[in-house]
Motif scaffolding. Structure first.
Motif, mmCIF file in Angstrom:
data_model
loop_
_atom_site.group_PDB
_atom_site.id
_atom_site.type_symbol
_atom_site.label_atom_id
_atom_site.label_comp_id
_atom_site.label_asym_id
_atom_site.label_seq_id
_atom_site.Cartn_x
_atom_site.Cartn_y
_atom_site.Cartn_z
ATOM 1 N N GLU A 330 -80.889 50.413 9.639
ATOM 2 C CA GLU A 330 -81.059 49.917 8.615
ATOM 3 C C GLU A 330 -80.141 48.806 8.034
ATOM 4 N N TYR A 331 -80.865 47.809 7.371
ATOM 5 C CA TYR A 331 -80.069 46.603 6.890
ATOM 6 C C TYR A 331 -79.728 46.850 5.459
ATOM 7 N N TYR A 332 -78.644 46.259 5.060
ATOM 8 C CA TYR A 332 -78.150 45.880 3.628
ATOM 9 C C TYR A 332 -77.509 44.609 3.549
ATOM 10 N N SER A 333 -78.221 43.939 2.758
ATOM 11 C CA SER A 333 -77.790 42.368 2.569
ATOM 12 C C SER A 333 -76.513 42.412 1.660
ATOM 13 N N TYR A 342 -75.234 43.886 6.588
ATOM 14 C CA TYR A 342 -74.687 44.910 7.635
ATOM 15 C C TYR A 342 -75.947 45.522 8.028
ATOM 16 N N THR A 343 -75.991 45.966 9.258
ATOM 17 C CA THR A 343 -76.768 46.973 9.868
ATOM 18 C C THR A 343 -76.425 48.027 10.487
#
Length: 549
Positions: A330-333, A342-343
């Motif tokens: 899962e990705y968090y900009s 961050y993935t």
């Protein structure tokens, strides 16, 4: 032990060291050398600054580990292999355990600081301070004392009630405990005082307001199963317009959004003060230092399989899940933004559940969530919620259900009881809509409890919900152990999957299953052993409290 709760125009200085220091002794064992410099508070602003520490450092021990170890690990939302807190997931927790002691010490430190503020109030020359400011300072002290006792009574049950620590200078080894109903009566009294004396509409400053006290009252009344009063107080807050839901669930947990429109009451942290002054939750929960960029990020607790499944069962609740739980890939900009975001690695599974915590994980010093408040090693500048507006909405919805269900005294609402009341549905669906979950035309008590679990997961609340579903009642004390019947709470806990996956992501075919069987006497933690050694009365049957002032 009598204290007349009237408007008092005197005020005494409480030193910054006294208010910010976090004593490890029971209720701070009275600061016998209180500073009483009579000329310190010359302005309203100086007086307001004196109440600010009540929201910070005295809470550090609770926030640092023991608070979430109890509510989230014992409650079944998180698991850990960390040896100092792993027993919170298996029970019982020894009353010699350091974190169990902190569950007692930290809130009682808050009580001590509030008492010092209240009881020194008549000794200073405050001719330059307005009556409104003085009343507000007293209101804040009563508010935060009530909050501290609310955490304590839900954790330990019977408690000593301390209004003036000077009363116990000569008999600190024989302080009696008071019954759960008496402690709640004390809390209500404090909150009513705060409601009448705190300033209106100031929660956005980080200080409790009159509306904050009303909101806390609604929650306390709900626990007491006084559904009429819970609804009145909740709707008082709803109709005031002081608070509202944030549009986006994820925005609630950005450091730059401290004291937002949904924040009713919060622990206030500052990153530049370092450890003991900043929020240390991210240091424990973040999967790695690639997220924090400050060398910490230990992944020392992570969401359980059971909590992940609870979100999956909800289906459309992807927004709330995304900002509560990180899943592999899962990705968090907003994390590690300078490197493009961050993935979460696909092999991320620090506690064997193929999931990591996201709520309260805000990233590094230069990430966008931290441009105003920052973060440092083991010290974030993001607040920890004590209560937010979504809670008020669900309290109002539950109060209406309780009014309809009319459970017998000392019995909880039947989990199958349902309501289709239009007002209850309005409040309930407001919370679900913001989460991206579907709107409903009725809900059961079991569904409402699940809604609370998903909304407030990892916010140090769920264990307390599990402890109240069987109704408001006193405990029976036998050999220092408190017991009350919790058949529904025990059943809900027994169903939880607290185990780990045998293989790495995405293989979830084999689970090393772990379930928890809780005894009735384990819903309240034992008084720390060192406190009992100092005062054996702490494990004796409670003594009625004198509420005449």
């Amino acid at each position: 032990m009598k204290f007349k709760i009237n408007k008092i125009l005197g005020f005494a200085l409480i030193s910054g060291a006294l208010l910010s220091g976090c004593s490890k002794d029971f209720f701070n064992r009275v600061p016998s050398t209180s500073v009483t410099t009579a000329s310190y508070y010359q302005t309203d602003a100086q007086l307001m600054a004196a109440t600010a520490p009540l929201y910070g450092t005295p809470w550090f021990g609770f926030n640092n580990k023991c608070g979430w170890a109890m509510t989230e690990i014992t409650g079944g939302n998180m698991r850990t292999w960390s040896s100092d807190i792993s027993m919170f997931g298996s029970l019982p927790v020894s009353n010699a355990n350091t974190e169990e002691r902190t569950l007692w010490n930290s809130p009682f430190t808050v009580v001590a600081q509030c008492n010092a503020l209240i009881n020194n109030i008549a000794t200073a020359n405050t001719s330059g301070v307005s009556e409104a400011a003085l009343n507000n300072a007293l209101g804040e002290a009563h508010l935060m004392r009530a909050v501290a006792y609310f955490y304590l009574v839900r954790t330990f049950g019977n408690l000593p009630l301390i209004e003036n620590t000077s009363d116990f200078l000569n008999n600190s080894d024989s302080v009696p405990t008071r019954s759960i109903p008496d402690v709640y009566k004390f809390i209500v009294r404090d909150l009513k005082y705060a409601e009448a004396n705190c300033s209106v509409g100031v929660a956005a400053t980080g200080h409790g307001s009159s509306g904050s006290a009303s909101a806390m009252l609604s929650k306390v009344y709900l626990y007491m199963q006084n559904y009429d009063s819970a609804r009145i107080e909740a709707e008082k807050v709803i109709n005031s317009g002081e608070f509202a839901l944030m549009d986006n669930f994820g925005d609630l947990f950005r450091g730059n959004n401290n004291n937002n429109k949904e924040s009713i009451l919060a622990m206030q942290w500052i990153s530049n003060g370092g450890y003991d002054y900043g929020n240390s939750i991210q240091a424990s929960w973040a999967y790695s230092s690639a997220i924090t960029q400050t060398g910490d990020g230990y992944g020392s607790a992570a969401p359980t399989i059971d909590l992940v499944r609870a979100f999956e069962k909800e289906g459309g609740d992807t927004v709330r899940r995304h900002y509560t739980i990180m899943l592999p890939g899962e990705y968090y900009s907003e994390l590690n933004s300078s490197a493009g975001g961050y993935t979460l690695p696909t092999n991320a599974s620090s506690q064997g559940t193929q999931a990591q915590a996201k709520k309260y994980v805000i990233g590094g010093p230069n990430d966008p969530d931290n441009s105003s408040y920052g973060t440092a090693a083991q010290a974030g500048g993001n607040n920890t919620y004590i209560m937010r507006y979504a809670d008020v909405l669900l309290i109002a919805a539950e109060a209406i259900l309780g009014q309809e269900a009319k459970p017998a005294s000392g019995k909880g609402i039947d989990t199958s009881a349902s309501t289709s009341d239009a007002t209850a549905l309005k409040y309930y669906n407001m919370v679900r809509k913001r989460a991206g979950a579907g709107q409903v035309k009725s809900f059961t008590y079991r569904e409402l409890l699940n809604e609370r679990r998903l909304e407030f997961a990892l916010e140090m609340d769920y264990w307390f919900d599990l402890g109240r579903v069987d109704g408001f009642k006193a405990t029976t004390t036998t050999n220092g152990i408190q017991t009350a019947a919790h058949p529904v709470g025990r059943a809900l806990i027994a169903q939880q999957e607290r185990g780990t996956y045998a293989n790495g992501y995405p293989d979830q075919s084999v689970i090393y299953s772990s379930k928890l069987t809780v005894s009735d006497n384990e819903f309240y933690f034992q008084v720390p052993a060192n406190e009992v050694a100092s005062d054996p009365n702490l494990t004796a049957s409670p003594v009625p409290y004198d509420f005449t002032w």
